[in-house]
Design an enzyme around this catalytic site. Structure first.
Site, PDB file in Angstrom:
ATOM      1  N   ASP A 112      30.302  28.993  57.686  1.00 40.49           N
ATOM      2  CA  ASP A 112      31.382  29.058  56.698  1.00 40.49           C
ATOM      3  C   ASP A 112      32.423  30.107  57.102  1.00 40.49           C
ATOM      4  OD1 ASP A 112      32.683  28.142  54.463  1.00 40.49           O
ATOM      5  OD2 ASP A 112      31.637  29.469  53.067  1.00 40.49           O
ATOM      6  N   GLY A 145      31.493  30.651  43.131  1.00 44.24           N
ATOM      7  CA  GLY A 145      30.676  29.583  42.603  1.00 44.24           C
ATOM      8  C   GLY A 145      29.223  29.940  42.439  1.00 44.24           C
ATOM      9  N   MET A 146      28.742  30.938  43.212  1.00 46.73           N
ATOM     10  CA  MET A 146      27.318  31.243  43.119  1.00 46.73           C
ATOM     11  C   MET A 146      27.026  32.725  42.958  1.00 46.73           C
ATOM     12  SD  MET A 146      25.674  31.115  46.896  1.00 46.73           S
ATOM     13  CE  MET A 146      24.322  32.079  46.226  1.00 46.73           C
ATOM     14  N   GLY A 163      35.303  40.190  41.520  1.00 43.32           N
ATOM     15  CA  GLY A 163      35.572  38.787  41.777  1.00 43.32           C
ATOM     16  C   GLY A 163      34.372  37.939  41.429  1.00 43.32           C
ATOM     17  N   LYS A 178      26.769  42.519  44.728  1.00 46.29           N
ATOM     18  CA  LYS A 178      26.827  41.069  44.504  1.00 46.29           C
ATOM     19  C   LYS A 178      25.626  40.666  43.664  1.00 46.29           C
ATOM     20  CE  LYS A 178      28.094  38.069  47.726  1.00 46.29           C
ATOM     21  NZ  LYS A 178      28.044  37.157  48.906  1.00 46.29           N
ATOM     22  N   VAL A 218      30.818  39.637  42.145  1.00 40.41           N
ATOM     23  CA  VAL A 218      30.824  40.886  42.887  1.00 40.41           C
ATOM     24  C   VAL A 218      31.435  41.980  42.016  1.00 40.41           C
ATOM     25  CG1 VAL A 218      31.610  42.076  44.965  1.00 40.41           C
ATOM     26  CG2 VAL A 218      31.017  39.653  45.073  1.00 40.41           C
TER      27      VAL A 218
END
Length: 573
Positions: free
Chosen positions: A136, A24-25, A21, A43, A28
């Site tokens: 978050d 935005g930053m 996947g 990651k 993975v």
């Protein structure tokens, strides 16, 4: 063939096999560590983002934050490094997706929601004690392992560009759909902001709908600040009113009007869920009656802080792991990595007077935490409440049944005293137990336990006992440690901590309490441990089904352990 240039590259000891996947930053990847034949999640912060110091700072902050957090419901950090000019973080591979994946199919059941919210709440409270706010909380950040245990991920990261509903350039960090009013206003935050976000997640789990919808992210934020939530029962009328009230309190606009902690919210939701079982049952239906509300302690009624008992992360393994059984009369149990010999197990014994030999028979059963609330059969004072179903086995030890096996060899004993069943051991690293005679399946076992000896001794309940080498057991100690363990072919496996095989600590277990009400649910592949009406742990394992149920005492480094058991009862789940 993949066009991703990182596929096949080596990042430390991990080869990147597949892109899982991209956000935005970070991206993975499925990684493979050949040295120990392990698949992991890697990651990576892409090279194109390294020019922005904010992204690098957030990425490094995630690694540092995870390194501080050791908790059974927080996705742990395996490794951190840099390769090909890019930093990377290595974590366990979560094979059963995210909560967001599950919610695509609609709402979840009430018991499944309670299970997930309880685990995440405990993770949040633990992080808060370390001075960390998540900021978050959302379904995408709740992941499930191969055993379906939930984990909270992405601590310390402000994912401003993670999705189309995240804000950039506003100074506000978070995801609008799950953002607290104070977070939306840019006000200073405390743990109650994360609690609000968890309430939003619970709302979505139970209704299948997001709390607020609007055409723009700013419109959603405005509603969090100013618009009252729609009652859950408007969208799902089958929910108990108490569940509606519990969730809406977590969603209060003013932090002071919410619960004091995330675990308080989880306990309130668990209690409220009991109303779903309050309808008179049809013929043949087993119902557990909830203990009176006053028997369920609130945070103010006990010391929930772990500051005086929680070890540093490097000392989390105060308890040793378990090794296999050594023989029929005694079995090796807890072995220190480098220290005393493993404790022996002492089960029910029948003394052959003529030959002077003791023939040992074992018993045992483990439990793991599930999603339903702990519906106690015991009241706060330890007295047995009138069960709604016929007890499968019950003994208050006033006139003990002859199915038990009292024992005394001068160092380890089990005896009936003052209407209780007392286990004692002057030996260290020793495991003593006793079981009821008949095999039971799909059962809930409860007992009141009072520890008056060594503080590091553990005690608890057993289930699905097959023989001396095969069973489940679940226990705690007075310092708040707990475990649910499967013993199979004489080898012990920590179901509550499959990765590290350790005893864990929970601030939901009162330290140094006068007594504890323990419950173990066992059946249908579920194992659930509850203490004083609160679910501590829930796991899934279907190795054993029917078996005997019982009690145990285990000593470690301190001698002179003593536990008094009272009001033992087993009922159908």
């Amino acid at each position: 063939m993949s066009t991703d240039p990182l596929i096949g590259k080596q990042f430390g000891s991990y080869e990147l096999k597949e892109l899982l996947g991209r956000g935005g930053m970070a991206a993975v990847y499925l990684g493979y560590q050949a040295s120990i034949d392990r698949s992991v999640a890697v990651k990576v912060l892409p090279a194109e983002l390294l020019a922005d110091p904010h992204f690098l700072t957030r990425f490094l902050n995630e690694a540092r934050t995870l390194a501080r957090l050791t908790h059974p419901s927080i996705l742990p950090l395996y490794d951190f490094g840099e390769a090909h000019g890019m930093p990377y973080i290595v974590m366990p591979l979560m094979t059963r997706g995210t909560l967001a994946d599950r919610l695509q199919a609609g709402s979840l059941s009430l018991d499944e929601t309670v299970r997930i919210i309880t685990a995440v709440a405990q993770a949040l409270d633990f992080a808060n004690k370390q001075g960390i706010l998540h900021r978050d909380i959302k379904p995408n950040n709740i992941l499930f392992d191969q055993h379906d245990n939930p984990y909270l991920a992405d601590f310390g990261i402000a994912k401003a560009t993670e999705s189309s509903t995240s804000l950039t350039g506003t100074g506000i960090i978070g995801t609008p759909d799950y953002m607290s009013p104070e977070q939306a206003r840019g006000d200073p935050l405390d743990h109650r902001s994360d609690l609000y976000s968890l309430g939003v997640v619970a709302y979505q789990c139970l209704t299948g709908h997001q709390l607020f919808r609007a055409t723009t992210p700013m419109g959603v934020i405005f509603k969090h600040v100013s618009e009252a939530p729609r009652p859950l029962r408007d969208l799902r009328p089958d929910l108990p009113e108490a569940v509606d009230r519990a969730v809406l309190k977590a969603l209060s606009k003013t932090p002071a009007d919410r619960y004091a902690s995330a675990s308080d919210f989880a306990r309130a939701l668990s209690r409220a869920a009991a109303e779903a079982l309050a309808t008179p049952p049809s013929v043949g239906t087993a119902v557990h009656e909830e203990a009176p509300t006053e028997a369920m302690p609130e945070v103010g009624d006990r010391s929930w802080s772990t500051s005086s008992v929680a070890p540093e992360p490097t000392s989390t393994v105060r308890r040793p792991t378990l090794s296999g059984a050594a023989g029929a009369a005694s079995a090796s149990a807890f072995s220190l990595p480098a220290g005393p010999a493993a404790p022996a197990k002492s089960g029910p014994n029948w003394l052959l007077i003529g030959g002077g030999a003791a023939v040992a028979a074992a018993l045992c059963c483990g439990l793991i935490f599930v999603g339903l609330p702990a519906l106690g059969l015991l009241t706060a004072g330890g007295a047995t409440a009138t069960p709604a179903v016929q007890a499968l086995f019950q003994d208050d030890f006033e006139s003990p049944l002859d199915s038990w096996s009292p024992f005394d060899d001068g160092e380890v004993s089990r005896s009936f005293e003052a209407g209780q069943y007392v286990f004692r051991s002057s030996k260290t690293n020793w495991f003593s137990w006793d079981t009821s005679p008949e095999p039971l399946s799909n059962v809930r076992v409860e007992v009141t336990a009072r520890s008056t000896g060594a503080e590091d001794a553990s005690f608890g309940l057993m289930c699905a006992y097959q023989d001396g080498d095969n069973y489940y057991y679940a226990g705690i100690d007075v310092n708040g440690y707990y475990a649910i363990i499967r013993t199979q072919a004489g080898e012990d496996f920590f179901l509550t901590d499959a990765s590290n095989q350790q005893w864990l600590i929970s601030d939901a277990i009162a330290t140094g309490a006068e007594s504890y009400q323990l419950a173990l649910e066992c059946g249908g592949g579920d194992l659930v441990l509850s203490v004083d009406g609160t679910v501590i742990a829930s796991v899934q394992d279907d190795t054993f089904d029917a078996g005997q149920v019982g009690l145990f005492l285990s000593t470690f480094e301190q001698p002179d352990a003593e536990v008094w058991f009272d009001d033992f009862i087993a009922v159908a789940r």
